[in-house]
Every structure is written in C-alpha cells, then in structure tokens.
Design an enzyme around this catalytic site. Sequence first.
Site, PDB file in Angstrom:
ATOM      1  N   ASP A   1       0.844  -1.203   0.000  1.00 24.98           N
ATOM      2  CA  ASP A   1       0.000   0.000   0.000  1.00 24.98           C
ATOM      3  C   ASP A   1       0.880   1.254   0.000  1.00 24.98           C
ATOM      4  O   ASP A   1       1.976   1.249   0.559  1.00 24.98           O
ATOM      5  CB  ASP A   1      -0.899  -0.022   1.240  1.00 24.98           C
ATOM      6  CG  ASP A   1      -2.148   0.842   1.050  1.00 24.98           C
ATOM      7  OD1 ASP A   1      -2.309   1.425  -0.036  1.00 24.98           O
ATOM      8  OD2 ASP A   1      -2.942   0.941   2.002  1.00 24.98           O
ATOM      9  N   GLY A   2       0.373   2.300  -0.605  1.00 20.62           N
ATOM     10  CA  GLY A   2       1.052   3.595  -0.522  1.00 20.62           C
ATOM     11  C   GLY A   2       1.638   4.109  -1.827  1.00 20.62           C
ATOM     12  O   GLY A   2       2.254   5.182  -1.852  1.00 20.62           O
ATOM     13  N   ASN A   3       1.426   3.371  -2.930  1.00 25.53           N
ATOM     14  CA  ASN A   3       1.971   3.832  -4.221  1.00 25.53           C
ATOM     15  C   ASN A   3       1.387   5.186  -4.618  1.00 25.53           C
ATOM     16  O   ASN A   3       2.092   6.079  -5.092  1.00 25.53           O
ATOM     17  CB  ASN A   3       1.632   2.844  -5.344  1.00 25.53           C
ATOM     18  CG  ASN A   3       2.323   1.513  -5.173  1.00 25.53           C
ATOM     19  OD1 ASN A   3       3.230   1.390  -4.374  1.00 25.53           O
ATOM     20  ND2 ASN A   3       1.890   0.524  -5.938  1.00 25.53           N
TER      21      ASN A   3
ATOM     22  N   ARG B   1       0.002   7.554  -2.696  1.00 18.58           N
ATOM     23  CA  ARG B   1       0.462   8.670  -1.844  1.00 18.58           C
ATOM     24  C   ARG B   1       1.913   9.028  -2.146  1.00 18.58           C
ATOM     25  O   ARG B   1       2.302  10.185  -2.130  1.00 18.58           O
ATOM     26  CB  ARG B   1       0.293   8.294  -0.355  1.00 18.58           C
ATOM     27  CG  ARG B   1      -1.127   8.498   0.134  1.00 18.58           C
ATOM     28  CD  ARG B   1      -1.357   7.815   1.452  1.00 18.58           C
ATOM     29  NE  ARG B   1      -1.502   6.386   1.267  1.00 18.58           N
ATOM     30  CZ  ARG B   1      -1.351   5.468   2.212  1.00 18.58           C
ATOM     31  NH1 ARG B   1      -1.011   5.844   3.436  1.00 18.58           N
ATOM     32  NH2 ARG B   1      -1.534   4.201   1.967  1.00 18.58           N
TER      33      ARG B   1
ATOM     34  N   ARG C   1      -0.594   8.808 -10.208  1.00 22.80           N
ATOM     35  CA  ARG C   1      -0.660   7.601  -9.374  1.00 22.80           C
ATOM     36  C   ARG C   1       0.037   6.430 -10.067  1.00 22.80           C
ATOM     37  O   ARG C   1       0.667   5.593  -9.424  1.00 22.80           O
ATOM     38  CB  ARG C   1      -2.124   7.262  -9.055  1.00 22.80           C
ATOM     39  CG  ARG C   1      -2.784   8.314  -8.145  1.00 22.80           C
ATOM     40  CD  ARG C   1      -4.240   7.970  -7.897  1.00 22.80           C
ATOM     41  NE  ARG C   1      -4.391   6.651  -7.315  1.00 22.80           N
ATOM     42  CZ  ARG C   1      -4.239   6.369  -6.011  1.00 22.80           C
ATOM     43  NH1 ARG C   1      -3.919   7.322  -5.159  1.00 22.80           N
ATOM     44  NH2 ARG C   1      -4.405   5.138  -5.578  1.00 22.80           N
TER      45      ARG C   1
ATOM     46  N   ASN D   1     -10.303  -3.319  -6.502  1.00 21.13           N
ATOM     47  CA  ASN D   1      -9.545  -2.327  -7.289  1.00 21.13           C
ATOM     48  C   ASN D   1     -10.196  -1.997  -8.637  1.00 21.13           C
ATOM     49  O   ASN D   1      -9.888  -0.961  -9.233  1.00 21.13           O
ATOM     50  CB  ASN D   1      -8.096  -2.784  -7.531  1.00 21.13           C
ATOM     51  CG  ASN D   1      -7.215  -2.716  -6.298  1.00 21.13           C
ATOM     52  OD1 ASN D   1      -6.270  -3.492  -6.154  1.00 21.13           O
ATOM     53  ND2 ASN D   1      -7.505  -1.795  -5.383  1.00 21.13           N
ATOM     54  N   TRP D   2     -11.106  -2.853  -9.125  1.00 22.89           N
ATOM     55  CA  TRP D   2     -11.806  -2.545 -10.381  1.00 22.89           C
ATOM     56  C   TRP D   2     -12.634  -1.263 -10.253  1.00 22.89           C
ATOM     57  O   TRP D   2     -12.998  -0.658 -11.251  1.00 22.89           O
ATOM     58  CB  TRP D   2     -12.737  -3.699 -10.779  1.00 22.89           C
ATOM     59  CG  TRP D   2     -12.013  -4.929 -11.243  1.00 22.89           C
ATOM     60  CD1 TRP D   2     -11.908  -6.114 -10.565  1.00 22.89           C
ATOM     61  CD2 TRP D   2     -11.311  -5.114 -12.475  1.00 22.89           C
ATOM     62  NE1 TRP D   2     -11.172  -7.014 -11.301  1.00 22.89           N
ATOM     63  CE2 TRP D   2     -10.796  -6.439 -12.474  1.00 22.89           C
ATOM     64  CE3 TRP D   2     -11.050  -4.306 -13.576  1.00 22.89           C
ATOM     65  CZ2 TRP D   2     -10.051  -6.954 -13.536  1.00 22.89           C
ATOM     66  CZ3 TRP D   2     -10.309  -4.827 -14.636  1.00 22.89           C
ATOM     67  CH2 TRP D   2      -9.817  -6.131 -14.605  1.00 22.89           C
TER      68      TRP D   2
ATOM     69  N   SER E   1      -7.678  -6.197   4.550  1.00 18.83           N
ATOM     70  CA  SER E   1      -8.385  -6.103   3.265  1.00 18.83           C
ATOM     71  C   SER E   1      -8.683  -7.473   2.656  1.00 18.83           C
ATOM     72  O   SER E   1      -8.645  -7.645   1.434  1.00 18.83           O
ATOM     73  CB  SER E   1      -7.589  -5.250   2.262  1.00 18.83           C
ATOM     74  OG  SER E   1      -7.466  -3.944   2.767  1.00 18.83           O
TER      75      SER E   1
HETATM   76  C1  FPP Z   1      -1.971  -0.037  -3.513  1.00 19.61           C
HETATM   77  O1  FPP Z   1      -1.508   1.285  -3.379  1.00 19.61           O
HETATM   78  C2  FPP Z   1      -1.260  -0.712  -4.621  1.00 19.61           C
HETATM   79  C3  FPP Z   1      -1.863  -1.298  -5.681  1.00 19.61           C
HETATM   80  C4  FPP Z   1      -3.329  -1.334  -5.850  1.00 19.61           C
HETATM   81  C5  FPP Z   1      -1.078  -1.883  -6.792  1.00 19.61           C
HETATM   82  C6  FPP Z   1       0.176  -2.595  -6.411  1.00 19.61           C
HETATM   83  C7  FPP Z   1       0.940  -2.943  -7.639  1.00 19.61           C
HETATM   84  C8  FPP Z   1       2.278  -2.849  -7.782  1.00 19.61           C
HETATM   85  C9  FPP Z   1       3.234  -2.521  -6.715  1.00 19.61           C
HETATM   86  C10 FPP Z   1       2.886  -3.215  -9.103  1.00 19.61           C
HETATM   87  C11 FPP Z   1       2.958  -4.688  -9.029  1.00 19.61           C
HETATM   88  C12 FPP Z   1       3.656  -5.396 -10.044  1.00 19.61           C
HETATM   89  C13 FPP Z   1       3.678  -6.765 -10.035  1.00 19.61           C
HETATM   90  C14 FPP Z   1       4.411  -7.475 -11.082  1.00 19.61           C
HETATM   91  C15 FPP Z   1       2.999  -7.587  -9.021  1.00 19.61           C
HETATM   92  P1  FPP Z   1      -2.562   2.490  -3.459  1.00 19.61           P
HETATM   93  O2  FPP Z   1      -2.703   2.863  -4.890  1.00 19.61           O
HETATM   94  O3  FPP Z   1      -3.836   2.072  -2.796  1.00 19.61           O
HETATM   95  O4  FPP Z   1      -1.832   3.588  -2.645  1.00 19.61           O
HETATM   96  P2  FPP Z   1      -2.507   4.762  -1.787  1.00 19.61           P
HETATM   97  O5  FPP Z   1      -3.184   4.119  -0.595  1.00 19.61           O
HETATM   98  O6  FPP Z   1      -1.350   5.599  -1.391  1.00 19.61           O
HETATM   99  O7  FPP Z   1      -3.473   5.476  -2.700  1.00 19.61           O
END
Ligand code: FPP
Length: 245
Positions: free
Chosen positions: A15-17, A19, A28, A63-64, A196
């Site tokens: 989690d956290g990509n 942010r 994002r 996530n969809w 989750s």
């Molecule tokens: C949640 O962060 C992350 C995801 C929904 C996607 C994760 C996917 C990757 C790291 C790429 C993976 C690649 C492979 C090959 C498995 P968020 O978007 O909910 O972050 P946020 O809470 O900060 O908004």
Amino acid sequence: MIEKNKAYHLGIIMDGNGRWAEGRGLSRLAGHREGAQALKKIVRACPQMQVGTLSLFAFSQANWKRDKVEVDGLWDLLREQLSIHLNELVAEGVRLRVLGDREGIPPDVVKVINDLETRSETGMNLLLNIALNYDGLDEVVRAINTTLSTGTGFNSPAFPSQLVSNLDTGPSRPVDILIRTGMPQAKDGMSIWRSSGFLPLQSVEAVCVSLETLWPDMTPLKLSEVIAYADPESRLFGGQRLAKS
Ligand code: FPP
C-alpha cells in the site's frame, strides 16, 4: 535473531503507491511503476532472508472500482512486469503462482500467467504468489465448492485439510508474517491494521506488522528488519509461555 534453514512465508499488502506519487506531484501510475521497481529488488533478496514463499496483493477485486485510467494503467504495468521482469526472475529460479479468480483477468494476461507458471514449476529459489483479481471470501467459497464437488462432505474429518489444499495457495506453509505498508502509525497507544481480506485462512496464525513506509520506499534492508522484529518463532499458537528457570 532469525534461525537458519527456515523458509518463512511472507504476505505483503503493498500500500502507498498513490500517496508516494501524489507527494511528488506525479501521477498515481508513476507510483505503481516505482512500486514495481521496489518489488523486484525485494523478490531478489528474499532467498537470503530465509523467505521461501512471498505472497503479494497486487490487484484486488475491489480495485476494479478505481478510475478507468488507473485500472487500465495497472494492467498494462502488470503485462509489462510479467513479460519482462517476472520472465527474468523465473529464469533465475523463482516459481510463480497466481492467486485469484482468473475468470475476471484479461485473457491475454491469463495466457502469459499460464505459460510462466508452467515454465517455472521447478523453480527452487522462491515461491512467488501474486494475487490478481483476488478477494479472500471469493477464494474461500471457490475452495469450499471444489472440496465438496471432489467428494468430501462438511462433516468429514478430512474436510479442513482438504479445504486448505484447495485454496489458491495450494498445500503450502501458512503465512508467518503479514505486512502492510503505508499505514499510519501509533497514536495514543493505538495502531491501525487492515488486512483487506488478503489470505484470510492462510493468515490465521500470522504475526501482523503495519509499516508507515510507503511501498515504493520499501527496501530489502527494511524487510529484514521487519522479519527480525516480527520474530515468528516466538509464537505460542495458543500455548503458554514457560517460566524461565
Ligand atoms: C496499492 O496502493 C497498490 C496497488 C493497488 C497496486 C500494487 C501494484 C504494484 C506494486 C505493481 C505490481 C507489479 C507486479 C508485477 C505484481 P494504493 O494505490 O492504494 O496507494 P494509496 O493508498 O497511497 O493510494
């Protein structure tokens, strides 16, 4: 201290990509791309950290519901990661297994997954489970249906172990440590934890660790610190701590 010759099963909710990217004024998707870079370094380091199985929550059924641009971008990133980077990792001895309902995964991705799973069957360095179109309740319901349709009734003593074998993870070691990155940390002695719905039956005895680190900032060093801190060997499984003599 981590004992030698242990092959832990780690589950990670990455989690956290979003942010990470928003904090830098980036899209994002740039955060997910950076997250994929962090992932590759961590996968390569796992065998040296006594990690035998790594399970990653990459795309949930929930996530969809995200914006179409983000959903399409995530699947394009997954296509790229599977055909380039995971292909490389498979050549280095990583065994790949995809968890989740394949009915809902784009057919071209299913083709790549099937091929990688077959080609990596003999991989001995690490079992890498990637959850795509995954939902914990959906997994359990599919496993119950498989168990019942292959002949074992609810009342059979064999039902619990057969049910576990029919989960998407197959008859593997349960999760020892379940980690979630990007979590706010303790305030007034309280910490938040959310699973989750990731690997609900496989994680019943897992040590759960929530980390403030956003996934793209995660490093092999940080992961080794988490493993030492979680110390899964100290679990009592409902038993009693023996008094020190
Ligand atoms: C949640 O962060 C992350 C995801 C929904 C996607 C994760 C996917 C990757 C790291 C790429 C993976 C690649 C492979 C090959 C498995 P968020 O978007 O909910 O972050 P946020 O809470 O900060 O908004």
